[in-house]
Design a protein around this motif. Structure first.
Motif, PDB file in Angstrom:
ATOM      1  N   ILE A  38       0.845  -1.192   0.000  1.00 52.97           N
ATOM      2  CA  ILE A  38       0.000   0.000   0.000  1.00 52.97           C
ATOM      3  C   ILE A  38       0.879   1.240   0.000  1.00 52.97           C
ATOM      4  O   ILE A  38       1.831   1.335   0.781  1.00 52.97           O
ATOM      5  CB  ILE A  38      -0.916   0.026   1.248  1.00 52.97           C
ATOM      6  N   ASP A  39       0.567   2.183  -0.868  1.00 53.34           N
ATOM      7  CA  ASP A  39       1.295   3.452  -0.932  1.00 53.34           C
ATOM      8  C   ASP A  39       0.294   4.595  -0.928  1.00 53.34           C
ATOM      9  O   ASP A  39      -0.541   4.716  -1.828  1.00 53.34           O
ATOM     10  CB  ASP A  39       2.153   3.512  -2.203  1.00 53.34           C
ATOM     11  N   ASN A  40       0.342   5.420   0.110  1.00 50.67           N
ATOM     12  CA  ASN A  40      -0.510   6.596   0.228  1.00 50.67           C
ATOM     13  C   ASN A  40      -1.991   6.252   0.055  1.00 50.67           C
ATOM     14  O   ASN A  40      -2.732   6.938  -0.641  1.00 50.67           O
ATOM     15  CB  ASN A  40      -0.088   7.648  -0.808  1.00 50.67           C
ATOM     16  N   GLY A  41      -2.412   5.170   0.700  1.00 53.66           N
ATOM     17  CA  GLY A  41      -3.818   4.812   0.712  1.00 53.66           C
ATOM     18  C   GLY A  41      -4.316   4.061  -0.502  1.00 53.66           C
ATOM     19  O   GLY A  41      -5.518   3.796  -0.605  1.00 53.66           O
ATOM     20  N   GLN A  42      -3.406   3.714  -1.424  1.00 54.63           N
ATOM     21  CA  GLN A  42      -3.804   2.988  -2.619  1.00 54.63           C
ATOM     22  C   GLN A  42      -2.961   1.734  -2.796  1.00 54.63           C
ATOM     23  O   GLN A  42      -1.854   1.625  -2.260  1.00 54.63           O
ATOM     24  CB  GLN A  42      -3.676   3.885  -3.856  1.00 54.63           C
ATOM     25  N   VAL A  43      -3.509   0.797  -3.562  1.00 54.36           N
ATOM     26  CA  VAL A  43      -2.795  -0.443  -3.831  1.00 54.36           C
ATOM     27  C   VAL A  43      -1.629  -0.152  -4.784  1.00 54.36           C
ATOM     28  O   VAL A  43      -1.812   0.423  -5.859  1.00 54.36           O
ATOM     29  CB  VAL A  43      -3.726  -1.491  -4.469  1.00 54.36           C
ATOM     30  N   ALA A  44      -0.432  -0.550  -4.354  1.00 58.88           N
ATOM     31  CA  ALA A  44       0.751  -0.378  -5.198  1.00 58.88           C
ATOM     32  C   ALA A  44       1.149  -1.681  -5.881  1.00 58.88           C
ATOM     33  O   ALA A  44       1.628  -1.683  -7.018  1.00 58.88           O
ATOM     34  CB  ALA A  44       1.926   0.151  -4.371  1.00 58.88           C
ATOM     35  N   LYS A  45       0.916  -2.806  -5.185  1.00 62.20           N
ATOM     36  CA  LYS A  45       1.376  -4.083  -5.725  1.00 62.20           C
ATOM     37  C   LYS A  45       0.753  -5.208  -4.918  1.00 62.20           C
ATOM     38  O   LYS A  45       0.490  -5.068  -3.726  1.00 62.20           O
ATOM     39  CB  LYS A  45       2.916  -4.159  -5.625  1.00 62.20           C
ATOM     40  N   VAL A  46       0.495  -6.335  -5.574  1.00 63.21           N
ATOM     41  CA  VAL A  46       0.088  -7.545  -4.880  1.00 63.21           C
ATOM     42  C   VAL A  46       0.672  -8.735  -5.629  1.00 63.21           C
ATOM     43  O   VAL A  46       0.801  -8.709  -6.858  1.00 63.21           O
ATOM     44  CB  VAL A  46      -1.454  -7.663  -4.780  1.00 63.21           C
ATOM     45  N   GLY A  47       1.067  -9.770  -4.872  1.00 62.70           N
ATOM     46  CA  GLY A  47       1.632 -10.938  -5.528  1.00 62.70           C
ATOM     47  C   GLY A  47       2.224 -11.907  -4.532  1.00 62.70           C
ATOM     48  O   GLY A  47       2.090 -11.727  -3.309  1.00 62.70           O
ATOM     49  N   PRO A  48       2.882 -12.946  -5.028  1.00 63.39           N
ATOM     50  CA  PRO A  48       3.503 -13.932  -4.137  1.00 63.39           C
ATOM     51  C   PRO A  48       4.590 -13.284  -3.288  1.00 63.39           C
ATOM     52  O   PRO A  48       5.357 -12.435  -3.767  1.00 63.39           O
ATOM     53  CB  PRO A  48       4.102 -14.951  -5.104  1.00 63.39           C
ATOM     54  N   ALA A  49       4.669 -13.666  -2.028  1.00 65.06           N
ATOM     55  CA  ALA A  49       5.657 -13.072  -1.117  1.00 65.06           C
ATOM     56  C   ALA A  49       7.066 -13.211  -1.663  1.00 65.06           C
ATOM     57  O   ALA A  49       7.874 -12.267  -1.577  1.00 65.06           O
ATOM     58  CB  ALA A  49       5.543 -13.727   0.260  1.00 65.06           C
TER      59      ALA A  49
END
Length: 434
Positions: A38-49
């Motif tokens: 999360i960056d500044n209240g928005q999704v920045a990235k999602v994925g495998p750890a």
């Protein structure tokens, strides 16, 4: 290190499309060990750890064990003034309104009371993992001011409106076509588009508005860009007969709203239990949506919502709790009841479709799928952390599960507010279970 960036590690699930359109396997992404950035209240990235952690460069990572992160739940139909009358005994819709609803809503002429209930209501939503809702106020404009003030303080994405009701209700709860229009317009100018808030033109249902009021409601809905329209439709058979008697010149219940220009994008009709094929087709072609409210349909004995029929006609569908006719603020409990409603019709509700309805499906119904509903980059970071060990029975059941699909289904059958470990709105924790 950028202090606005945070990362959250757990199992992660989000919908990317409607299973009815693309098939179940193509409708979601699941990371057994995932990271949401999360960056500044928005999704920045999602994925495998394994992949995401290597890119974080010292960003704080908050880890949750035995937990599932999903987008925040979206409730497409609920009444905040009815919070205090939830679980009221023994009536069907029309008697229930007169016996319980109208006396309860009378109290919302007092803004201090409305503010108190708004605070309780929002706490309940957030305790249950709901981060966006389409909400009825009362007929009093101060009820909507109180609600939006409470939402603004938490930076929530919420939609609400003042009830329009100028007949077939107690005198203490009626407005006029002119006062309803003027009060709604004032509220729109004050709140619509402010922060993450949106306004809905809100006739209670056709029987409680005169043709004159419905005409002005339609004028209002067309007058401002991106407004919502929120009302009830075909919930109860006696209600439908009443509408026929009140509007004999119209071909059906939906045609009343259509005639008064209250149908179109961002129009949301609660219930829709008894819709014919032509009405479903009209909803689809106008981009309108229906709120599936399983607990209230069963509680008030209204009937069984036909989700498959809506899918066949490509009608937008969201999930609603309908508190206070609903029996729980929990969308997990709503999905529990939705599964049973489908079973009673000889049909199935896949757990991935369930979570789609509670998240991205609700966002699509509300035309907010560019802002919320899944973890696509740039969307608002509204999300919930669900606890696989929230109760002894849940923990034991999860130990027996042989697949993620089995765990997900168990969550919808056994889950409730206790399953919500933490709720985030725009990247900020707004509820943490004690």
């Amino acid at each position: 290190m950028n202090q606005s960036v945070k990362a959250y590690r757990a199992a992660i699930l989000h919908s990317i499309a409607d299973p009815a359109v693309v098939g179940v396997e193509q409708s979601y992404e699941y990371f057994e060990d995932g990271v949401l950035v999360i960056d500044n209240g928005q999704v920045a990235k999602v994925g495998p750890a394994e992949q995401v952690l290597a890119t974080l460069n010292g960003v704080e990572v908050i880890e949750y064990s035995n937990a599932l992160i999903t987008p925040g739940f979206i409730d497409t139909h609920i009444h905040y003034p009815q919070s205090g009358m939830i679980a009221s005994y023994g009536e069907q819709l029309l008697d229930w309104l007169n016996t319980y609803t109208f006396p309860t809503e009378q109290q919302f002429s007092d803004k201090a009371h409305a503010s108190d209930v708004a605070g309780i209501f929002l706490k309940e939503l957030l305790r249950n993992g709901t981060t966006t809702a389409l909400v009825f106020g009362s007929v009093h404009k101060q009820s909507v001011d109180a609600f939006f003030e409470a939402c603004e303080s938490l930076n929530l994405r919420m939609i609400a409106g003042k009830v329009l009701m100028d007949r077939n209700a107690p005198d203490y709860l009626t407005d006029t076509p002119e006062s309803g229009y003027a009060d709604s317009k004032e509220l729109i100018q004050r709140w619509h588009g402010k922060g993450r808030l949106h306004y809905a033109v809100t006739p209670r249902f056709a029987p409680t508005s005169t043709p004159e009021q419905l005409a002005l409601a339609g004028k209002l809905y067309q007058e401002f860009p991106d407004l919502y329209m929120h009302t009830h439709l075909s919930e109860n058979l006696k209600e439908i007969e009443w509408v026929k008697a009140l509007f004999p010149e119209r071909s059906g219940y939906l045609d009343v709203y259509d005639h008064y220009q209250l149908i179109g994008p961002r129009s949301v009709f609660a219930h829709g239990v008894h819709l014919c094929d032509d009405e479903c087709q009209r909803l689809a072609e106008t981009g309108s949506a229906v709120a599936f409210c399983p607990t209230s349909n069963l509680f008030l004995g209204s009937g069984l919502f036909d989700l498959n029929k809506m899918e066949q006609h490509k009608v937008r569908v969201g999930l609603g709790t309908d508190v206070g006719a609903g029996t729980s603020f929990s969308q997990l409990q709503s999905l529990n009841e939705a599964y049973k409603i489908m079973q009673l019709q000889g049909k199935k509700l896949d757990p991935f479709k369930s979570f789609y309805l509670a998240t991205l499906g609700g966002a699509n119904a509300l035309y907010l799928d560019d802002k919320i509903g899944n973890f696509s980059t740039g969307k608002d970071a509204d999300f919930v952390v669900l606890d696989y060990n929230s109760t002894p029975l849940m923990s034991y059941r999860m130990q027996q599960a042989k697949s993620f699909e089995e765990k997900l289904f168990a969550l919808t059958m056994l889950g409730d507010d206790r399953s919500v470990k933490e709720t985030f709105a725009a990247g900020v924790s707004v509820h943490r279970r004690g």
